[in-house]
Design a protein around this motif. Sequence first.
Motif, PDB file in Angstrom:
ATOM      1  N   GLY A 439      -8.632   0.708   9.912  1.00 51.29           N
ATOM      2  CA  GLY A 439      -8.599  -0.603   9.256  1.00 51.29           C
ATOM      3  C   GLY A 439      -8.247  -0.573   7.772  1.00 51.29           C
ATOM      4  O   GLY A 439      -7.593  -1.485   7.275  1.00 51.29           O
ATOM      5  N   THR A 440      -8.668   0.476   7.091  1.00 52.26           N
ATOM      6  CA  THR A 440      -8.362   0.553   5.652  1.00 52.26           C
ATOM      7  C   THR A 440      -6.878   0.840   5.449  1.00 52.26           C
ATOM      8  O   THR A 440      -6.239   0.306   4.534  1.00 52.26           O
ATOM      9  CB  THR A 440      -9.219   1.658   4.989  1.00 52.26           C
ATOM     10  N   ILE A 441      -6.327   1.670   6.337  1.00 52.15           N
ATOM     11  CA  ILE A 441      -4.914   2.023   6.220  1.00 52.15           C
ATOM     12  C   ILE A 441      -4.025   0.840   6.598  1.00 52.15           C
ATOM     13  O   ILE A 441      -3.063   0.531   5.878  1.00 52.15           O
ATOM     14  CB  ILE A 441      -4.600   3.260   7.098  1.00 52.15           C
ATOM     15  N   THR A 442      -4.358   0.143   7.687  1.00 44.82           N
ATOM     16  CA  THR A 442      -3.483  -0.970   8.081  1.00 44.82           C
ATOM     17  C   THR A 442      -3.520  -2.091   7.043  1.00 44.82           C
ATOM     18  O   THR A 442      -2.509  -2.753   6.806  1.00 44.82           O
ATOM     19  CB  THR A 442      -3.834  -1.509   9.482  1.00 44.82           C
ATOM     20  N   ALA A 443      -4.676  -2.274   6.390  1.00 41.72           N
ATOM     21  CA  ALA A 443      -4.737  -3.272   5.309  1.00 41.72           C
ATOM     22  C   ALA A 443      -3.786  -2.874   4.186  1.00 41.72           C
ATOM     23  O   ALA A 443      -3.059  -3.711   3.625  1.00 41.72           O
ATOM     24  CB  ALA A 443      -6.162  -3.396   4.779  1.00 41.72           C
ATOM     25  N   ALA A 444      -3.766  -1.580   3.860  1.00 34.57           N
ATOM     26  CA  ALA A 444      -2.872  -1.098   2.797  1.00 34.57           C
ATOM     27  C   ALA A 444      -1.409  -1.150   3.242  1.00 34.57           C
ATOM     28  O   ALA A 444      -0.520  -1.453   2.440  1.00 34.57           O
ATOM     29  CB  ALA A 444      -3.264   0.313   2.385  1.00 34.57           C
ATOM     30  N   GLN A 445      -1.166  -0.872   4.541  1.00 36.70           N
ATOM     31  CA  GLN A 445       0.207  -0.995   5.062  1.00 36.70           C
ATOM     32  C   GLN A 445       0.717  -2.427   4.890  1.00 36.70           C
ATOM     33  O   GLN A 445       1.885  -2.660   4.610  1.00 36.70           O
ATOM     34  CB  GLN A 445       0.262  -0.628   6.554  1.00 36.70           C
ATOM     35  N   PHE A 446      -0.194  -3.374   5.089  1.00 39.83           N
ATOM     36  CA  PHE A 446       0.150  -4.786   4.888  1.00 39.83           C
ATOM     37  C   PHE A 446       0.573  -5.010   3.436  1.00 39.83           C
ATOM     38  O   PHE A 446       1.647  -5.570   3.166  1.00 39.83           O
ATOM     39  CB  PHE A 446      -1.055  -5.662   5.250  1.00 39.83           C
ATOM     40  N   LEU A 447      -0.229  -4.530   2.492  1.00 40.40           N
ATOM     41  CA  LEU A 447       0.094  -4.723   1.065  1.00 40.40           C
ATOM     42  C   LEU A 447       1.374  -3.996   0.681  1.00 40.40           C
ATOM     43  O   LEU A 447       2.146  -4.474  -0.161  1.00 40.40           O
ATOM     44  CB  LEU A 447      -1.069  -4.235   0.191  1.00 40.40           C
ATOM     45  N   ALA A 448       1.619  -2.852   1.320  1.00 43.41           N
ATOM     46  CA  ALA A 448       2.812  -2.057   1.002  1.00 43.41           C
ATOM     47  C   ALA A 448       4.096  -2.848   1.239  1.00 43.41           C
ATOM     48  O   ALA A 448       5.117  -2.605   0.588  1.00 43.41           O
ATOM     49  CB  ALA A 448       2.828  -0.778   1.833  1.00 43.41           C
TER      50      ALA A 448
END
Length: 490
Positions: A439-448
Amino acid sequence: MKQIQFSTTTSLDLQNFDTLIVPVFEDANIPKQLQNLALDKLVKNLIKSNDFKASSAKTLMLITQEKINRICLVGVGKQNKITDKSYLKICQAIAKEINQSGAKNCLNLINSIFTAKNSGSLYQATLSMQQSQYDYIHPSRGEHKAKKTYLEKMVFFNKDNMQNKQSIQQAQATANGMQLTQDLANMPSNFCTPSYLAKTAKQLAKDYGFECNVLEREQMIKMGMGSFMSVAQGCATPPKMICLSYQGSNNKDDAPIALVGKGVTFDTGGISLKPGAGMDEMKYDMGGAATVLGVFKALGELKPKINVVGVIPSTENMPSGDAIKPGDVVTSLSGQTIEILNTDAEGRLILCDALTYTQKTYQPKQIIDMATLTGACIIALGHHISAILGNNQQLIDDLLTASNTTYDRFWQLPLSEEYDEQLKSNFADMANIGGKGAGTITAAQFLARFTKNVAWAHLDIAGTAWTSGINKGATGRPVPALVEFLTKNG
Ligand code: BES
Ligand code: MN
Ligand code: ZN
């Protein structure tokens, strides 16, 4: 918070002090430089009689009849076995013991545990002592509840050089910044609204000569911040985009470093409502915003020669007749469309427009965003270390270095295109949640997806911005690491 005066001296003259702080190694020795004090015999006897154990961070306050009123012994463990962590604990133990006493004017010898090569961290000793004075006093609770301490002045036995002066200065400015961050975060959401954050930013601008510009709902709707505005549409409290600009560089045109902070002043989850237990802690969901303001306070005091902008998207996240619903599709300021599958993943929805706006408006050389973004981050790293992710390894490395120096720690998690697939949507360019794993990575993937053309790092501070339980309260993190990063990498 009371301001302690800190300075250094190379003299062991005890004349002007009421309290002496003396480190003791576990083998009952005290550092060689301190042998003139003739305390060796006393300390050895105390240890022999089991009245004192010099293991790390143990303290014993002695009241004396001499011209010095108190001697605070502090155990530091084995020589050469002192770590950053144990040193921090030792500094905090000293602060606790001193605050419980009537000591006003201390000579602190703690830094003599370090050899000449390793001159020791005055920064940590100063920051711990000043931070220990922090006490949240809500306006309606009254001054009489304030923590009472007596310390006014602490002098370290150390060189009077530039580096030590700077360490002390940076620690004090950091403590003042953390105080603001903590006050804002601890303040309940019916007081600390987006408007209150904006008012605080304007006051900072006035106090320190920053530029401050606040965008209102109508303007932001007109500009096309469909993602941010979709979170705010269910809220009676008006949203704000708070922009601060600090110009410290000799060249006004130097590209700034941008700090973007999530400012959700209360996160109910929206229509995807959160469960009731512990929901009060969602007043802390503006911890990123509070960090930006705290860092700006420290910048105002330290005045480093860099340009920095701070951008804070701020709103509540509420369920209401006007609120966004799962399945709704919105268009972000970048033009990319988002299917909102869970209204509780609101942080990324407000941050993505803030990130786009920041790039368009300021052309920053680097962007660092900080957010209490995912519960998953607490599963991954718990409450001790913040997560860092980003698209530029140099920037991440510099932030990691700053985090290690200040012991305000970050740990890097990966970004990778495989995770990006979790954001696929049949109805828009992307979904706002990435399903079960990471979940932390996919949230950051979204921001990326909103920071493709700039060096960007993201800090997930969900586990570190506050502590729960009996000592519930804001921590002021990650102000220390960011102030260190900005003063060293500008
Ligand atoms: N503010 C929360 C994250 C959070 C939760 C921080 C608990 C600290 C403690 C964020 O807005 C959120 O609700 N995230 C969701 C995302 C999910 C719906 C994909 C979460 O972590 O459950
Ligand atoms: Mn949420
Ligand atoms: Zn949130």
